[in-house]
Design an enzyme around this catalytic site. Structure first.
Site, PDB file in Angstrom:
ATOM      1  N   PHE A  57       0.830  -1.208   0.000  1.00 55.96           N
ATOM      2  CA  PHE A  57       0.000   0.000   0.000  1.00 55.96           C
ATOM      3  C   PHE A  57       0.865   1.258   0.000  1.00 55.96           C
ATOM      4  O   PHE A  57       0.451   2.308  -0.524  1.00 55.96           O
ATOM      5  CB  PHE A  57      -0.908  -0.017   1.243  1.00 55.96           C
ATOM      6  CG  PHE A  57      -1.925   1.091   1.277  1.00 55.96           C
ATOM      7  CD1 PHE A  57      -3.110   0.984   0.573  1.00 55.96           C
ATOM      8  CD2 PHE A  57      -1.687   2.248   2.015  1.00 55.96           C
ATOM      9  CE1 PHE A  57      -4.043   2.004   0.593  1.00 55.96           C
ATOM     10  CE2 PHE A  57      -2.612   3.271   2.046  1.00 55.96           C
ATOM     11  CZ  PHE A  57      -3.798   3.156   1.332  1.00 55.96           C
ATOM     12  N   GLU A  58       2.056   1.174   0.582  1.00 52.89           N
ATOM     13  CA  GLU A  58       2.947   2.348   0.682  1.00 52.89           C
ATOM     14  C   GLU A  58       3.828   2.544  -0.561  1.00 52.89           C
ATOM     15  O   GLU A  58       4.565   3.544  -0.653  1.00 52.89           O
ATOM     16  CB  GLU A  58       3.855   2.223   1.916  1.00 52.89           C
ATOM     17  CG  GLU A  58       3.176   2.515   3.246  1.00 52.89           C
ATOM     18  CD  GLU A  58       2.224   1.419   3.716  1.00 52.89           C
ATOM     19  OE1 GLU A  58       2.542   0.236   3.525  1.00 52.89           O
ATOM     20  OE2 GLU A  58       1.145   1.762   4.259  1.00 52.89           O
ATOM     21  N   VAL A  79       4.517  -8.055  -2.648  1.00 54.52           N
ATOM     22  CA  VAL A  79       3.788  -9.322  -2.732  1.00 54.52           C
ATOM     23  C   VAL A  79       2.523  -9.178  -1.912  1.00 54.52           C
ATOM     24  O   VAL A  79       2.599  -8.844  -0.730  1.00 54.52           O
ATOM     25  CB  VAL A  79       4.586 -10.488  -2.107  1.00 54.52           C
ATOM     26  CG1 VAL A  79       3.867 -11.807  -2.363  1.00 54.52           C
ATOM     27  CG2 VAL A  79       5.997 -10.524  -2.610  1.00 54.52           C
ATOM     28  N   VAL A  80       1.383  -9.402  -2.530  1.00 48.92           N
ATOM     29  CA  VAL A  80       0.123  -9.395  -1.786  1.00 48.92           C
ATOM     30  C   VAL A  80      -0.511 -10.771  -1.971  1.00 48.92           C
ATOM     31  O   VAL A  80      -0.744 -11.214  -3.099  1.00 48.92           O
ATOM     32  CB  VAL A  80      -0.836  -8.291  -2.277  1.00 48.92           C
ATOM     33  CG1 VAL A  80      -1.952  -8.086  -1.245  1.00 48.92           C
ATOM     34  CG2 VAL A  80      -0.110  -6.976  -2.524  1.00 48.92           C
ATOM     35  N   ILE A  81      -0.747 -11.446  -0.852  1.00 45.95           N
ATOM     36  CA  ILE A  81      -1.299 -12.801  -0.905  1.00 45.95           C
ATOM     37  C   ILE A  81      -2.735 -12.783  -0.391  1.00 45.95           C
ATOM     38  O   ILE A  81      -3.004 -12.228   0.685  1.00 45.95           O
ATOM     39  CB  ILE A  81      -0.415 -13.772  -0.096  1.00 45.95           C
ATOM     40  CG1 ILE A  81       0.996 -13.817  -0.720  1.00 45.95           C
ATOM     41  CG2 ILE A  81      -1.031 -15.172  -0.092  1.00 45.95           C
ATOM     42  CD1 ILE A  81       1.981 -14.715  -0.017  1.00 45.95           C
ATOM     43  N   GLY A  84      -8.643 -14.155   3.729  1.00 49.19           N
ATOM     44  CA  GLY A  84     -10.066 -14.440   3.807  1.00 49.19           C
ATOM     45  C   GLY A  84     -10.950 -13.210   3.817  1.00 49.19           C
ATOM     46  O   GLY A  84     -12.171 -13.328   3.935  1.00 49.19           O
ATOM     47  N   HIS A  87      -9.573  -7.313   2.120  1.00 49.26           N
ATOM     48  CA  HIS A  87      -8.399  -6.451   2.231  1.00 49.26           C
ATOM     49  C   HIS A  87      -7.470  -6.603   1.028  1.00 49.26           C
ATOM     50  O   HIS A  87      -6.895  -5.631   0.537  1.00 49.26           O
ATOM     51  CB  HIS A  87      -7.638  -6.794   3.524  1.00 49.26           C
ATOM     52  CG  HIS A  87      -6.803  -5.688   4.054  1.00 49.26           C
ATOM     53  ND1 HIS A  87      -7.304  -4.704   4.859  1.00 49.26           N
ATOM     54  CD2 HIS A  87      -5.498  -5.393   3.879  1.00 49.26           C
ATOM     55  CE1 HIS A  87      -6.344  -3.857   5.161  1.00 49.26           C
ATOM     56  NE2 HIS A  87      -5.244  -4.247   4.575  1.00 49.26           N
ATOM     57  N   PHE A 112       6.400  -2.545 -12.807  1.00 52.72           N
ATOM     58  CA  PHE A 112       5.400  -3.100 -11.881  1.00 52.72           C
ATOM     59  C   PHE A 112       5.797  -4.520 -11.490  1.00 52.72           C
ATOM     60  O   PHE A 112       5.582  -5.466 -12.239  1.00 52.72           O
ATOM     61  CB  PHE A 112       4.023  -3.077 -12.550  1.00 52.72           C
ATOM     62  CG  PHE A 112       2.916  -3.499 -11.631  1.00 52.72           C
ATOM     63  CD1 PHE A 112       2.507  -2.672 -10.599  1.00 52.72           C
ATOM     64  CD2 PHE A 112       2.287  -4.718 -11.790  1.00 52.72           C
ATOM     65  CE1 PHE A 112       1.473  -3.049  -9.739  1.00 52.72           C
ATOM     66  CE2 PHE A 112       1.257  -5.119 -10.947  1.00 52.72           C
ATOM     67  CZ  PHE A 112       0.853  -4.280  -9.911  1.00 52.72           C
ATOM     68  N   ARG A 126       7.299 -17.270  -8.661  1.00 55.85           N
ATOM     69  CA  ARG A 126       7.560 -16.101  -9.511  1.00 55.85           C
ATOM     70  C   ARG A 126       8.647 -15.182  -8.958  1.00 55.85           C
ATOM     71  O   ARG A 126       8.875 -14.090  -9.468  1.00 55.85           O
ATOM     72  CB  ARG A 126       6.253 -15.308  -9.682  1.00 55.85           C
ATOM     73  CG  ARG A 126       5.226 -16.051 -10.501  1.00 55.85           C
ATOM     74  CD  ARG A 126       3.801 -15.599 -10.255  1.00 55.85           C
ATOM     75  NE  ARG A 126       2.862 -16.299 -11.133  1.00 55.85           N
ATOM     76  CZ  ARG A 126       2.434 -17.554 -10.936  1.00 55.85           C
ATOM     77  NH1 ARG A 126       2.851 -18.245  -9.889  1.00 55.85           N
ATOM     78  NH2 ARG A 126       1.598 -18.118 -11.787  1.00 55.85           N
TER      79      ARG A 126
HETATM   80  C1  DLZ Z   1      -2.318  -5.307   5.913  1.00 56.64           C
HETATM   81  C2  DLZ Z   1      -1.627  -6.081   4.843  1.00 56.64           C
HETATM   82  C3  DLZ Z   1      -2.045  -7.388   4.549  1.00 56.64           C
HETATM   83  C4  DLZ Z   1      -3.191  -8.057   5.236  1.00 56.64           C
HETATM   84  N1  DLZ Z   1      -1.419  -8.124   3.618  1.00 56.64           N
HETATM   85  C5  DLZ Z   1      -0.377  -7.572   2.941  1.00 56.64           C
HETATM   86  C6  DLZ Z   1       0.292  -8.314   1.924  1.00 56.64           C
HETATM   87  O1  DLZ Z   1      -0.005  -9.484   1.639  1.00 56.64           O
HETATM   88  N2  DLZ Z   1       1.296  -7.690   1.260  1.00 56.64           N
HETATM   89  C7  DLZ Z   1       1.683  -6.399   1.526  1.00 56.64           C
HETATM   90  O2  DLZ Z   1       2.611  -5.902   0.848  1.00 56.64           O
HETATM   91  N3  DLZ Z   1       1.075  -5.698   2.493  1.00 56.64           N
HETATM   92  C8  DLZ Z   1       0.070  -6.234   3.200  1.00 56.64           C
HETATM   93  N4  DLZ Z   1      -0.559  -5.523   4.177  1.00 56.64           N
HETATM   94  C9  DLZ Z   1       0.001  -4.207   4.587  1.00 56.64           C
HETATM   95  C10 DLZ Z   1      -0.460  -3.019   3.745  1.00 56.64           C
HETATM   96  O3  DLZ Z   1       0.172  -2.998   2.480  1.00 56.64           O
HETATM   97  C11 DLZ Z   1      -0.050  -1.705   4.501  1.00 56.64           C
HETATM   98  O4  DLZ Z   1       1.321  -1.720   4.772  1.00 56.64           O
HETATM   99  C12 DLZ Z   1      -0.801  -1.543   5.807  1.00 56.64           C
HETATM  100  O5  DLZ Z   1      -2.193  -1.570   5.599  1.00 56.64           O
HETATM  101  C13 DLZ Z   1      -0.413  -0.223   6.522  1.00 56.64           C
HETATM  102  O6  DLZ Z   1      -0.728   0.912   5.698  1.00 56.64           O
END
Ligand code: DLZ
Length: 165
Positions: A57-58, A79-81, A84, A87, A112, A126
């Protein structure tokens, strides 16, 4: 989305300053992405600086700061996994739209390299680690450098060549 069909970008970015912005969630995968991007940038003769932020997110705000500070290109890694809750969708959407906005509004290309996966194994596959089938950190770095070179060419070209009548 399939990784098949990715181009091999053989780029020389000598003189280009690149900033890699990298999240810290999912350490093993992130280590692979950062190493892959760094290897690709070294191979492209690019000097790079790595800046860490907490999560994906940052990434857009850090990418924007790097672009405004004079980076020739930015590589964004995260990496965003999927879990449930919804979010996952919010973080993926914020990172994707935010990074697109940074690139378009500043004119500085953003590679990206944010993996959005259903589980950790898909991310490991990956991450450019031993045993991975793909190296998305390297791909993002090569794309950022190749786009910076394309934009340099476009901006230096006579307008008649860029915008045919
Ligand atoms: C909160 C969160 C969650 C649940 N999962 C991930 C993730 O899989 N990958 C990732 O990069 N960041 C995750 N975050 C954190 C958010 O990106 C962010 O850092 C927080 O919501 C604080 O702003």
């Amino acid at each position: 989305m399939s990784g098949a069909g990715a181009p091999r970008l053989d780029v020389d970015g000598s003189g280009l300053e690149v900033v890699v912005v990298a999240a810290q969630w999912h350490t093993t995968v992130m280590d692979g992405l950062v190493a892959g991007a760094t290897r690709a940038l070294e191979a492209a003769n690019v000097s790079a600086r790595v800046v860490r932020v907490p999560g994906s997110f940052e990434l857009p705000v850090a990418a924007a700061a790097a672009a405004r500070a004079g980076a020739g290109a930015v590589v964004a890694l995260g990496v965003v996994i999927r879990g449930g809750t919804p979010h996952f969708d919010y973080v993926c959407q914020a990172a994707t739209a935010g990074l697109t906005d940074v690139a378009v509004s500043t004119g500085v290309p953003v590679g990206f390299g944010v993996l959005t996966t259903d589980d950790e194994q898909q991310a490991l596959d990956r991450a450019g680690l031993p045993g991975s089938s793909e190296d998305k950190g390297a791909e993002a770095a090569e794309a950022a450098v190749a786009t910076a070179l394309a934009l340099r060419d476009l901006r230096g070209a006579p307008s008649a060549r860029v915008l045919p009548a």
